[in-house]
Design a protein around this motif. Structure first.
Motif, short mmCIF file in Angstrom:
data_model
loop_
_atom_site.label_atom_id
_atom_site.label_comp_id
_atom_site.label_asym_id
_atom_site.label_seq_id
_atom_site.Cartn_x
_atom_site.Cartn_y
_atom_site.Cartn_z
N TRP A 215 0.83 -1.21 0.00
CA TRP A 215 0.00 0.00 0.00
C TRP A 215 0.86 1.26 0.00
O TRP A 215 0.51 2.26 -0.62
CB TRP A 215 -0.94 0.00 1.20
N HIS A 216 1.99 1.21 0.67
CA HIS A 216 2.88 2.38 0.69
C HIS A 216 3.61 2.53 -0.64
O HIS A 216 3.82 3.65 -1.12
CB HIS A 216 3.89 2.26 1.83
N GLN A 217 3.97 1.40 -1.26
CA GLN A 217 4.69 1.47 -2.52
C GLN A 217 3.81 1.97 -3.66
O GLN A 217 4.32 2.47 -4.67
CB GLN A 217 5.27 0.10 -2.86
N LEU A 218 2.49 1.87 -3.50
CA LEU A 218 1.59 2.38 -4.53
C LEU A 218 1.63 3.90 -4.64
O LEU A 218 1.06 4.46 -5.59
CB LEU A 218 0.15 1.94 -4.23
N GLU A 219 2.28 4.55 -3.71
CA GLU A 219 2.35 6.02 -3.76
C GLU A 219 3.09 6.52 -5.00
O GLU A 219 2.95 7.68 -5.38
CB GLU A 219 3.02 6.53 -2.49
N VAL A 220 3.87 5.64 -5.65
CA VAL A 220 4.60 6.06 -6.84
C VAL A 220 3.70 6.07 -8.08
O VAL A 220 4.11 6.57 -9.14
CB VAL A 220 5.82 5.14 -7.10
N VAL A 221 2.50 5.49 -8.00
CA VAL A 221 1.60 5.42 -9.15
C VAL A 221 1.09 6.82 -9.47
O VAL A 221 0.54 7.52 -8.60
CB VAL A 221 0.42 4.47 -8.86
N ASP A 222 1.27 7.24 -10.73
CA ASP A 222 0.86 8.59 -11.13
C ASP A 222 -0.14 8.57 -12.29
O ASP A 222 -0.23 9.53 -13.05
CB ASP A 222 2.08 9.43 -11.49
N TRP A 223 -0.86 7.46 -12.46
CA TRP A 223 -1.89 7.36 -13.48
C TRP A 223 -3.12 6.71 -12.84
O TRP A 223 -3.01 6.06 -11.80
CB TRP A 223 -1.40 6.54 -14.67
N PRO A 224 -4.30 6.87 -13.42
CA PRO A 224 -5.51 6.26 -12.84
C PRO A 224 -5.39 4.74 -12.80
O PRO A 224 -5.22 4.09 -13.83
CB PRO A 224 -6.62 6.71 -13.78
N LEU A 225 -5.48 4.17 -11.62
CA LEU A 225 -5.33 2.73 -11.44
C LEU A 225 -6.35 2.23 -10.43
O LEU A 225 -6.46 2.77 -9.33
CB LEU A 225 -3.92 2.39 -10.94
N GLU A 226 -7.08 1.19 -10.83
CA GLU A 226 -8.01 0.55 -9.90
C GLU A 226 -7.39 -0.74 -9.39
O GLU A 226 -7.00 -1.60 -10.18
CB GLU A 226 -9.35 0.26 -10.57
N VAL A 227 -7.28 -0.87 -8.09
CA VAL A 227 -6.79 -2.08 -7.45
C VAL A 227 -8.00 -2.87 -6.96
O VAL A 227 -8.71 -2.43 -6.06
CB VAL A 227 -5.85 -1.75 -6.27
#
Length: 266
Positions: A215-227
């Motif tokens: 969950w913390h590593q997802l902070e690098v995502v900079d595009w719309p992403l549904e998990v």
């Protein structure tokens, strides 16, 4: 055998013809010739549903027992034929929900009770994986668009639900990037950054901590992403990090498919 040119019309004529055809053939190419005609994909699916409702499909409970019986006897030939027949007469998603998942649970229960060896479960899993992957191959020319990433949590050993989902997505024309089970969080985030998918489906059958590195590593995502989270292992109250990531929890296979298959534009 297959019937490559079948007319069954609709209504009473369909009800009269379908049971006889089902006894003789494993598959059929149906020529609707209806009034009004079949014009859209929804029309075709509705017509197919009316055909299947005529009793042309073997009862799911009987199929589950047949699969379990063949698995218990280690009868690989019969088991393969059964799995293939189910997939010929049901969509991959329906086959998973109605037959395959219940049969796997039943074989697992028998193993825990000491009535079959673990080899029965392994045989069933291996043959089922092969048949589901055949569905993916058969639909490889239909898939398009950004892929959906399919992965298991980093200590998750079970991946058949992921393969079943891959098959149903392929049937719906949705491309996927299958990473399989036991994907470390760092590797998963790296794959997401490289492929930049619109969605990722994560499977966990074993309990997961609410606060884990992913969950913390997802902070690098900079595009719309549904998990999309599937399986009983995910803790409640998981929150997405700040940014364009949205977390969706699904309770069953059908909900996962609906979350991952784009809604057609009106």
């Amino acid at each position: 055998p297959d019937d490559w040119h079948l007319h069954i019309r609709d209504g009473a004529a369909m009800a009269a013809v379908v049971p006889y055809t089902a006894r003789q053939f494993g598959r059929a190419i149906v020529m609707p010739n209806l009034v009004p005609p079949v014009r859209t994909l929804d029309d075709a699916r509705a017509y197919r549903d009316r055909i299947l409702a005529q009793g042309g499909r073997r009862d799911a409970a009987d199929l589950v027992e047949a699969v379990v019986g063949a698995a218990s006897a280690l009868d690989a030939r019969t088991l393969s034929l059964l799995l293939r027949r189910v997939l010929r007469r049901r969509d991959a998603g329906q086959a998973w929900v109605e037959v395959f998942a219940p049969a796997l649970r039943r074989v697992g229960d028998l193993w825990q009770e000491g009535r079959v060896g673990v080899q029965a479960e392994h045989l069933t899993s291996e043959l089922l994986q092969s048949e589901l992957r055949a569905v993916v191959r058969d639909n490889r020319l239909r898939v398009a668009g950004l892929p959906v990433v399919l992965a298991g949590a980093n200590d998750e050993l079970h991946h058949l639900p992921l393969i079943a989902l891959e098959a149903e997505l392929a049937r719906n024309g949705v491309a996927s990037l299958f990473l399989g089970p036991r994907v470390p969080a760092e590797a998963l985030v790296s794959a997401l950054r490289q492929s930049r998918p619109r969605a990722v489906f994560l499977w966990a059958s074993l309990p997961r901590p609410r606060d884990e590195p992913f969950w913390h590593q997802l902070e690098v995502v900079d595009w719309p992403l549904e998990v999309v989270l599937g399986g009983p292992g995910w803790a409640s109250g998981v929150a997405a990090p700040d940014g364009p990531v949205v977390v969706t929890r699904v309770e069953d296979f059908g909900s996962a498919v609906r979350a991952l298959v784009p809604t057609p534009a009106a």
